[in-house]
Scaffold this motif. Structure first.
Motif, mmCIF file in Angstrom:
data_model
loop_
_atom_site.group_PDB
_atom_site.id
_atom_site.type_symbol
_atom_site.label_atom_id
_atom_site.label_comp_id
_atom_site.label_asym_id
_atom_site.label_seq_id
_atom_site.Cartn_x
_atom_site.Cartn_y
_atom_site.Cartn_z
ATOM 1 N N MET A 1 38.875 35.223 27.819
ATOM 2 C CA MET A 1 39.717 35.620 28.955
ATOM 3 C C MET A 1 39.869 37.133 28.971
ATOM 4 O O MET A 1 40.065 37.764 27.936
ATOM 5 N N SER A 2 39.768 37.723 30.169
ATOM 6 C CA SER A 2 39.909 39.170 30.299
ATOM 7 C C SER A 2 41.341 39.586 29.988
ATOM 8 O O SER A 2 42.256 38.781 30.008
ATOM 9 N N GLU A 3 41.495 40.887 29.722
ATOM 10 C CA GLU A 3 42.836 41.411 29.452
ATOM 11 C C GLU A 3 43.724 41.313 30.684
ATOM 12 O O GLU A 3 43.237 41.285 31.799
ATOM 13 N N GLU A 4 45.029 41.291 30.422
ATOM 14 C CA GLU A 4 45.993 41.301 31.518
ATOM 15 C C GLU A 4 45.819 42.559 32.353
ATOM 16 O O GLU A 4 45.454 43.612 31.835
ATOM 17 N N THR A 5 46.111 42.428 33.630
ATOM 18 C CA THR A 5 46.106 43.598 34.516
ATOM 19 C C THR A 5 47.432 43.616 35.267
ATOM 20 O O THR A 5 48.173 42.627 35.271
ATOM 21 N N LEU A 6 47.695 44.728 35.931
ATOM 22 C CA LEU A 6 48.885 44.802 36.795
ATOM 23 C C LEU A 6 48.886 43.619 37.763
ATOM 24 O O LEU A 6 49.918 42.957 37.964
ATOM 25 N N PHE A 7 47.726 43.325 38.357
ATOM 26 C CA PHE A 7 47.693 42.264 39.360
ATOM 27 C C PHE A 7 47.806 40.878 38.727
ATOM 28 O O PHE A 7 48.386 39.972 39.331
ATOM 29 N N SER A 8 47.281 40.690 37.515
ATOM 30 C CA SER A 8 47.453 39.367 36.896
ATOM 31 C C SER A 8 48.925 39.149 36.547
ATOM 32 O O SER A 8 49.425 38.023 36.590
ATOM 33 N N LYS B 1 51.241 36.116 37.937
ATOM 34 C CA LYS B 1 52.068 35.261 37.058
ATOM 35 C C LYS B 1 53.560 35.373 37.371
ATOM 36 O O LYS B 1 54.370 34.669 36.774
ATOM 37 N N GLY B 2 53.938 36.300 38.245
ATOM 38 C CA GLY B 2 55.352 36.461 38.572
ATOM 39 C C GLY B 2 56.089 37.352 37.601
ATOM 40 O O GLY B 2 57.323 37.435 37.642
ATOM 41 N N GLU B 3 55.368 38.026 36.729
ATOM 42 C CA GLU B 3 56.015 38.897 35.736
ATOM 43 C C GLU B 3 56.410 40.248 36.336
ATOM 44 O O GLU B 3 57.271 40.946 35.802
ATOM 45 N N ILE C 1 38.287 39.888 37.588
ATOM 46 C CA ILE C 1 36.967 40.537 37.624
ATOM 47 C C ILE C 1 37.293 42.015 37.781
ATOM 48 O O ILE C 1 37.932 42.402 38.763
ATOM 49 N N PRO C 2 36.963 42.864 36.796
ATOM 50 C CA PRO C 2 37.445 44.251 36.866
ATOM 51 C C PRO C 2 36.970 45.004 38.114
ATOM 52 O O PRO C 2 37.781 45.623 38.811
ATOM 53 N N GLY D 1 35.676 56.854 40.288
ATOM 54 C CA GLY D 1 35.119 57.868 41.174
ATOM 55 C C GLY D 1 35.233 57.501 42.647
ATOM 56 O O GLY D 1 35.173 58.370 43.518
ATOM 57 N N ALA D 2 35.394 56.213 42.911
ATOM 58 C CA ALA D 2 35.578 55.750 44.296
ATOM 59 C C ALA D 2 37.049 55.556 44.624
ATOM 60 O O ALA D 2 37.392 55.070 45.703
ATOM 61 N N GLY D 3 37.910 55.878 43.653
ATOM 62 C CA GLY D 3 39.341 55.761 43.898
ATOM 63 C C GLY D 3 39.961 54.490 43.344
ATOM 64 O O GLY D 3 41.142 54.227 43.578
ATOM 65 N N GLN D 4 39.179 53.689 42.603
ATOM 66 C CA GLN D 4 39.774 52.470 42.042
ATOM 67 C C GLN D 4 40.749 52.841 40.933
ATOM 68 O O GLN D 4 40.410 53.615 40.025
ATOM 69 N N THR D 5 41.955 52.315 41.029
ATOM 70 C CA THR D 5 42.983 52.604 40.025
ATOM 71 C C THR D 5 43.431 51.348 39.287
ATOM 72 O O THR D 5 43.966 51.439 38.184
ATOM 73 N N VAL D 6 43.249 50.188 39.902
ATOM 74 C CA VAL D 6 43.608 48.924 39.250
ATOM 75 C C VAL D 6 42.306 48.154 39.037
ATOM 76 O O VAL D 6 41.619 47.794 40.001
#
Ligand code: 5GP
Length: 116
Positions: free
Chosen positions: A1-8, A12-14, A48-49, A91-96
């Protein structure tokens, strides 16, 4: 399982967010710092990162995100003039680094460049 992210954590409601749509594969939330009058994010539950990290097994999920984005935009009342944007890489502005589709609408983009 991938690491937790802001969106995950939001999924989850956290972490609180304005959730405007959800189904078994994705959720849609209001962006916390909107770049247009309507700025929504469609986020797969699967982490999916970046879009380039998606694999053949994600094909149906990616199609689902596009279909969901179209329906969510329609329900948001922004007519047929909206943009769907995926930033890939810092470089394209992805932050999350949890794939998401931006829905931007509620203004006239016809004169503007592709930048936000
Ligand atoms: P990216 O720059 O990765 O393509 O997009 C990330 C988006 O997430 C940005 O538009 C940013 O405003 C939004 N965002 C960052 N943190 C939060 C948050 O805690 N809640 C919500 N709803 N949106 C966030």
């Amino acid at each position: 399982m991938s690491e937790e992210t802001l969106f995950s954590k939001i999924i989850k409601g956290e972490i609180p967010a304005d959730i405007i749509y959800q189904d078994e594969h994705c959720i849609a939330i209001k962006d916390i710092a909107p770049k247009a009058p309507v700025h929504l994010l469609v986020i797969p539950r699967k982490i999916i990162p970046r879009i380039i990290d998606a694999e053949a097994e994600d094909q149906a999920l990616l199609g689902h995100l596009m279909l969901a984005a179209g329906k969510i935009a329609e329900e948001a009342g922004i007519g047929e003039a909206f943009r769907l944007i995926i930033n890939n890489g810092a470089g394209a502005g992805q932050t999350v680094f949890h794939l998401h589709v931006h829905i931007l609408g509620g203004k006239n983009f016809s004169e503007s460049s592709l930048g936000f």
